[in-house]
Enzyme design. Sequence first.
Site, PDB file in Angstrom:
ATOM      1  N   VAL A 228      60.170  51.278  21.056  1.00 38.88           N
ATOM      2  CA  VAL A 228      61.633  51.186  21.061  1.00 38.88           C
ATOM      3  C   VAL A 228      62.140  49.816  20.621  1.00 38.88           C
ATOM      4  O   VAL A 228      63.323  49.527  20.751  1.00 38.88           O
ATOM      5  CB  VAL A 228      62.207  51.525  22.452  1.00 38.88           C
ATOM      6  N   TYR A 229      61.284  48.958  20.069  1.00 41.87           N
ATOM      7  CA  TYR A 229      61.746  47.654  19.592  1.00 41.87           C
ATOM      8  C   TYR A 229      62.392  47.803  18.220  1.00 41.87           C
ATOM      9  O   TYR A 229      61.817  48.397  17.306  1.00 41.87           O
ATOM     10  CB  TYR A 229      60.594  46.662  19.494  1.00 41.87           C
ATOM     11  N   GLY A 230      63.588  47.209  18.088  1.00 40.48           N
ATOM     12  CA  GLY A 230      64.312  47.245  16.826  1.00 40.48           C
ATOM     13  C   GLY A 230      65.418  48.272  16.835  1.00 40.48           C
ATOM     14  O   GLY A 230      65.480  49.151  17.695  1.00 40.48           O
TER      15      GLY A 230
ATOM     16  N   SER B 219      60.275  47.717  14.668  1.00 38.85           N
ATOM     17  CA  SER B 219      59.242  46.698  14.825  1.00 38.85           C
ATOM     18  C   SER B 219      57.871  47.244  14.438  1.00 38.85           C
ATOM     19  O   SER B 219      57.127  46.599  13.684  1.00 38.85           O
ATOM     20  CB  SER B 219      59.218  46.186  16.268  1.00 38.85           C
TER      21      SER B 219
END
Length: 329
Positions: free
Chosen positions: A58-60, A66
């Site tokens: 869930v990064y970005g 990500s």
Amino acid sequence: MEYTTLGETGTTVSRLCFGTWRFGKTHGDDVETTREEAHALLDTCYENGINFIDTANVYGDPDGTSETWIGEWLEEYDREEFVIASKVYFPFDGWGEPGPNDSGLGRKHVRRQIEGTLDRLGTDYLDLYYIHRWDDETPIRETLSVLTDLVREGNVNHLGISTAAAWKLTKALWTADVEGLERFDVTQPMVNAAHYDEVGDYLDVCADQDLAVCPYSPLAGGFLTGKYDRAADGSVEAPDGSRATLEDRFGEYYATETAWDVLEAVESVADEVGATPAQVSLRWLMEQDRFTCVPIVGARTPDQLEENLGAVSLDLSDEQFERIEAARD
């Protein structure tokens, strides 16, 4: 670069891990780290011997950014030179409206998420797979069972746990041992010199069970870099664009009374050894002797990352280490 064995695993990692939560993260119309900047930072990692890279599904913005950028970068390098960690728990916003099985740590969700993560990273396995949070709705046995399957199928080498209460970590380890399942080898709590006692029970479990600790926010959101000043009313004076100006809760979360005392001690040690407060703060974590400690550092620029890398060659005396520790009291 110095290297260490990651807890009780047989995997060797750099003494600092590079965190990629800023990759593609947006604030309004501003992107904290663009694709080109992300690849420049990863190049800097490679050039300086950092082989441990941390991300999450869930990064970005949108989710998965990500992992995708890391995967694109890895195409130009030998995958086997790197230790790649990712995470699972939260809803993934790239597949339309979330359904009832699109979050948490149930078998169905974990299976779906590992497939997406591996695809975005362009690899057929992860070195380390964390549960990003504890799932109170799913029995820990089911979670450990599906994670064990991933390990035994070759999709994951080792398991980790991020934020959780000490008793939940203990319960997971006990369940794994009793049921003959793979156990967590690595933890990722929020730990820094100013925020240590709050997770003391959790760290006691890590020390007792020989778990590696990879702290996120090792510089207290930038507070322990020394770039913030204390205003007359006790609030934080922050440079424009800094994390303190972007997060409403920064002051109450990071800039506590204890934190100001710790920062004073860190700055005094930094003056004595000719280093920056950030380097001293990171080295203080690296020198924890109860467990293997590998801080996760984030950086906006290659120069900032290289400054953090100065912690690797730094030495603190016992008196300096204990002075920082005593400032928490």
